[in-house]
Design a protein around this motif. Sequence first.
Motif, PDB file in Angstrom:
ATOM      1  N   ASN A 168     -13.058  -0.416 -26.813  1.00 21.57           N
ATOM      2  CA  ASN A 168     -13.453   1.154 -25.638  1.00 21.57           C
ATOM      3  C   ASN A 168     -14.444   0.468 -25.190  1.00 21.57           C
ATOM      4  O   ASN A 168     -14.336   1.430 -23.189  1.00 21.57           O
ATOM      5  N   LEU A 169     -15.758  -0.053 -25.239  1.00 19.16           N
ATOM      6  CA  LEU A 169     -15.935  -0.129 -24.067  1.00 19.16           C
ATOM      7  C   LEU A 169     -16.437  -0.982 -23.084  1.00 19.16           C
ATOM      8  O   LEU A 169     -16.903  -0.664 -21.607  1.00 19.16           O
ATOM      9  N   ASP A 170     -15.296  -2.204 -23.617  1.00 19.51           N
ATOM     10  CA  ASP A 170     -14.334  -3.404 -21.772  1.00 19.51           C
ATOM     11  C   ASP A 170     -13.424  -2.064 -21.451  1.00 19.51           C
ATOM     12  O   ASP A 170     -13.866  -2.918 -20.223  1.00 19.51           O
ATOM     13  N   ARG A 171     -12.650  -1.551 -21.674  1.00 12.19           N
ATOM     14  CA  ARG A 171     -12.161  -1.103 -21.045  1.00 12.19           C
ATOM     15  C   ARG A 171     -12.988  -0.032 -20.110  1.00 12.19           C
ATOM     16  O   ARG A 171     -12.404  -0.322 -18.624  1.00 12.19           O
ATOM     17  N   PHE A 172     -13.955   0.495 -20.730  1.00 18.37           N
ATOM     18  CA  PHE A 172     -14.252   2.178 -19.915  1.00 18.37           C
ATOM     19  C   PHE A 172     -15.416   1.079 -18.705  1.00 18.37           C
ATOM     20  O   PHE A 172     -15.569   0.869 -17.406  1.00 18.37           O
ATOM     21  N   ALA A 173     -16.186  -0.157 -18.787  1.00 18.75           N
ATOM     22  CA  ALA A 173     -16.926  -1.450 -17.945  1.00 18.75           C
ATOM     23  C   ALA A 173     -15.372  -2.002 -17.490  1.00 18.75           C
ATOM     24  O   ALA A 173     -15.479  -1.827 -15.939  1.00 18.75           O
ATOM     25  N   ALA A 174     -14.345  -2.251 -17.453  1.00 15.40           N
ATOM     26  CA  ALA A 174     -13.350  -2.452 -16.191  1.00 15.40           C
ATOM     27  C   ALA A 174     -13.039  -1.435 -15.314  1.00 15.40           C
ATOM     28  O   ALA A 174     -12.996  -1.643 -14.213  1.00 15.40           O
ATOM     29  N   HIS A 175     -12.891  -0.289 -16.095  1.00 12.54           N
ATOM     30  CA  HIS A 175     -12.689   0.954 -15.616  1.00 12.54           C
ATOM     31  C   HIS A 175     -13.556   1.412 -14.893  1.00 12.54           C
ATOM     32  O   HIS A 175     -13.394   1.980 -13.064  1.00 12.54           O
ATOM     33  N   GLU A 176     -15.139   1.046 -14.367  1.00 17.32           N
ATOM     34  CA  GLU A 176     -16.108   1.335 -14.024  1.00 17.32           C
ATOM     35  C   GLU A 176     -15.794   0.413 -12.873  1.00 17.32           C
ATOM     36  O   GLU A 176     -16.171   0.567 -11.973  1.00 17.32           O
ATOM     37  N   GLU A 177     -16.068  -0.988 -13.330  1.00 19.71           N
ATOM     38  CA  GLU A 177     -15.626  -1.818 -12.109  1.00 19.71           C
ATOM     39  C   GLU A 177     -14.613  -1.658 -11.124  1.00 19.71           C
ATOM     40  O   GLU A 177     -14.948  -2.202 -10.046  1.00 19.71           O
ATOM     41  N   ALA A 178     -12.972  -1.091 -11.803  1.00 23.94           N
ATOM     42  CA  ALA A 178     -12.830  -0.878 -10.451  1.00 23.94           C
ATOM     43  C   ALA A 178     -13.140   0.209  -9.627  1.00 23.94           C
ATOM     44  O   ALA A 178     -12.405  -0.254  -8.599  1.00 23.94           O
ATOM     45  N   ARG A 179     -13.689   0.933  -9.989  1.00 21.02           N
ATOM     46  CA  ARG A 179     -13.437   1.981  -9.289  1.00 21.02           C
ATOM     47  C   ARG A 179     -15.151   1.934  -8.301  1.00 21.02           C
ATOM     48  O   ARG A 179     -14.986   2.773  -7.378  1.00 21.02           O
ATOM     49  N   ARG A 180     -16.321   0.695  -9.021  1.00 23.55           N
ATOM     50  CA  ARG A 180     -16.826  -0.073  -7.848  1.00 23.55           C
ATOM     51  C   ARG A 180     -16.608  -0.460  -6.963  1.00 23.55           C
ATOM     52  O   ARG A 180     -16.648  -0.162  -5.596  1.00 23.55           O
ATOM     53  N   ARG A 181     -15.596  -1.543  -6.950  1.00 26.47           N
ATOM     54  CA  ARG A 181     -14.290  -2.593  -6.354  1.00 26.47           C
ATOM     55  C   ARG A 181     -14.032  -1.219  -5.701  1.00 26.47           C
ATOM     56  O   ARG A 181     -13.374  -1.362  -3.804  1.00 26.47           O
ATOM     57  N   ARG A 182     -12.912   0.187  -6.164  1.00 18.75           N
ATOM     58  CA  ARG A 182     -12.243   1.131  -4.543  1.00 18.75           C
ATOM     59  C   ARG A 182     -13.520   1.756  -3.489  1.00 18.75           C
ATOM     60  O   ARG A 182     -13.130   1.610  -3.163  1.00 18.75           O
ATOM     61  N   TYR A 183     -14.745   1.951  -4.440  1.00 25.85           N
ATOM     62  CA  TYR A 183     -15.869   2.835  -3.517  1.00 25.85           C
ATOM     63  C   TYR A 183     -16.120   1.915  -2.242  1.00 25.85           C
ATOM     64  O   TYR A 183     -15.806   2.373  -1.051  1.00 25.85           O
ATOM     65  N   ARG A 184     -16.190   0.530  -3.205  1.00 19.90           N
ATOM     66  CA  ARG A 184     -17.026  -0.806  -2.134  1.00 19.90           C
ATOM     67  C   ARG A 184     -15.858  -1.025  -0.371  1.00 19.90           C
ATOM     68  O   ARG A 184     -16.450  -0.502   0.605  1.00 19.90           O
ATOM     69  N   ARG A 185     -14.411  -0.773  -1.449  1.00 15.99           N
ATOM     70  CA  ARG A 185     -13.737  -1.219  -0.432  1.00 15.99           C
ATOM     71  C   ARG A 185     -13.280   0.657   0.529  1.00 15.99           C
ATOM     72  O   ARG A 185     -13.438   0.018   1.818  1.00 15.99           O
ATOM     73  N   ALA A 186     -13.358   0.722  -0.532  1.00 17.54           N
ATOM     74  CA  ALA A 186     -13.056   2.586   0.588  1.00 17.54           C
ATOM     75  C   ALA A 186     -14.848   2.437   2.008  1.00 17.54           C
ATOM     76  O   ALA A 186     -14.203   2.634   2.954  1.00 17.54           O
ATOM     77  N   MET A 187     -15.637   2.335   1.474  1.00 13.77           N
ATOM     78  CA  MET A 187     -16.970   2.024   2.590  1.00 13.77           C
ATOM     79  C   MET A 187     -17.023   0.986   2.998  1.00 13.77           C
ATOM     80  O   MET A 187     -17.296   1.424   4.499  1.00 13.77           O
ATOM     81  N   ASP A 188     -16.571  -0.031   2.972  1.00 15.70           N
ATOM     82  CA  ASP A 188     -16.263  -1.177   3.999  1.00 15.70           C
ATOM     83  C   ASP A 188     -15.243  -0.690   4.823  1.00 15.70           C
ATOM     84  O   ASP A 188     -15.562  -0.567   6.203  1.00 15.70           O
ATOM     85  N   ASP A 189     -14.163  -0.066   4.643  1.00 16.96           N
ATOM     86  CA  ASP A 189     -12.831   0.650   5.565  1.00 16.96           C
ATOM     87  C   ASP A 189     -13.905   1.778   6.415  1.00 16.96           C
ATOM     88  O   ASP A 189     -13.694   1.418   7.762  1.00 16.96           O
ATOM     89  N   LEU A 190     -14.593   2.835   6.062  1.00 12.88           N
ATOM     90  CA  LEU A 190     -15.090   3.389   6.815  1.00 12.88           C
ATOM     91  C   LEU A 190     -15.987   2.861   7.424  1.00 12.88           C
ATOM     92  O   LEU A 190     -16.446   3.532   9.219  1.00 12.88           O
ATOM     93  N   ALA A 191     -16.419   1.600   6.720  1.00 13.91           N
ATOM     94  CA  ALA A 191     -17.660   1.299   8.666  1.00 13.91           C
ATOM     95  C   ALA A 191     -16.991   0.677   8.876  1.00 13.91           C
ATOM     96  O   ALA A 191     -17.617   0.935  10.739  1.00 13.91           O
ATOM     97  N   HIS A 192     -16.016  -0.025   8.813  1.00 18.62           N
ATOM     98  CA  HIS A 192     -15.341  -0.727   9.722  1.00 18.62           C
ATOM     99  C   HIS A 192     -14.624   0.480  11.101  1.00 18.62           C
ATOM    100  O   HIS A 192     -14.284   0.352  12.072  1.00 18.62           O
ATOM    101  N   SER A 193     -14.126   0.999  10.530  1.00 25.24           N
ATOM    102  CA  SER A 193     -13.336   2.413  11.288  1.00 25.24           C
ATOM    103  C   SER A 193     -14.585   3.057  12.220  1.00 25.24           C
ATOM    104  O   SER A 193     -14.479   3.273  13.388  1.00 25.24           O
ATOM    105  N   LEU A 194     -15.406   2.853  11.391  1.00 19.28           N
ATOM    106  CA  LEU A 194     -16.809   3.417  12.908  1.00 19.28           C
ATOM    107  C   LEU A 194     -17.253   2.260  13.350  1.00 19.28           C
ATOM    108  O   LEU A 194     -17.530   2.798  15.031  1.00 19.28           O
ATOM    109  N   LYS A 195     -16.718   1.213  13.217  1.00 22.14           N
ATOM    110  CA  LYS A 195     -17.350   0.492  14.440  1.00 22.14           C
ATOM    111  C   LYS A 195     -16.632   0.582  15.436  1.00 22.14           C
ATOM    112  O   LYS A 195     -16.477  -0.036  16.599  1.00 22.14           O
ATOM    113  N   THR A 196     -14.916   0.433  14.930  1.00 23.00           N
ATOM    114  CA  THR A 196     -14.392   0.134  15.830  1.00 23.00           C
ATOM    115  C   THR A 196     -13.900   1.451  16.686  1.00 23.00           C
ATOM    116  O   THR A 196     -12.747   1.800  17.896  1.00 23.00           O
TER     117      THR A 196
END
Length: 196
Positions: A168-196
């Motif tokens: 359960n803790l491994d699943r929770f950690a994997a879920h949190e890691e996936a959520r962090r990646r999505r958040y990072r990707r969204a922030m990267d996309d937002l930063a790229h959009s602001l630059k362009t």
Amino acid sequence: TADSGIALPGMLPEPRLEQPGSGLQAWIVAADDRVLWASPSAQSTTIPGDDHFPLAPGQFELHGHRQPRALLHLRYPVIWEALDDAVLTFHVVADRAPFDATIAVFRNRLYLGLGSVTLAFVLAQLLAVRWALRPLRSMALQIRELEQGRRHRLGEDYPTELHPLVSNLDRFAAHEEARRRRYRRAMDDLAHSLKT
């Protein structure tokens, strides 16, 4: 003794009855409180305590005296057929000091033994609890490493009882890691959009 009609061996089976001051005395007393026989150790002493209630033959009484010193006193009346069924009372008085000393030694050994067993039991319990909680301490350390990002999942070396919690803790950690990646990707996309 010859005049009382009671025959006792010349050498008594208990040597302390032969020695004055040995702490063991004996008497044979008739129903009219006449002393028919006294052991050599009791020649210069009297039977302690005169306020005894009557006992039926075959009954016995054991009690202690405190004055002038601690004594144990046994009374045992019997029907003596050789003296026309007369009731004779056997009195045996022993110094209570050796008995009390034996009890004191026993108590000390008992307390020491019980204390040792209790201490050993408490130590065994502490060691057992420490050993049983070792996997949880290891898990707490690995969770801390998960929080700091130095680890991505918990180890596999846990007891069977903890496997559901670990998965359960491994699943929770994997879920949190996936959520962090999505958040990072969204922030990267937002930063790229602001630059362009």
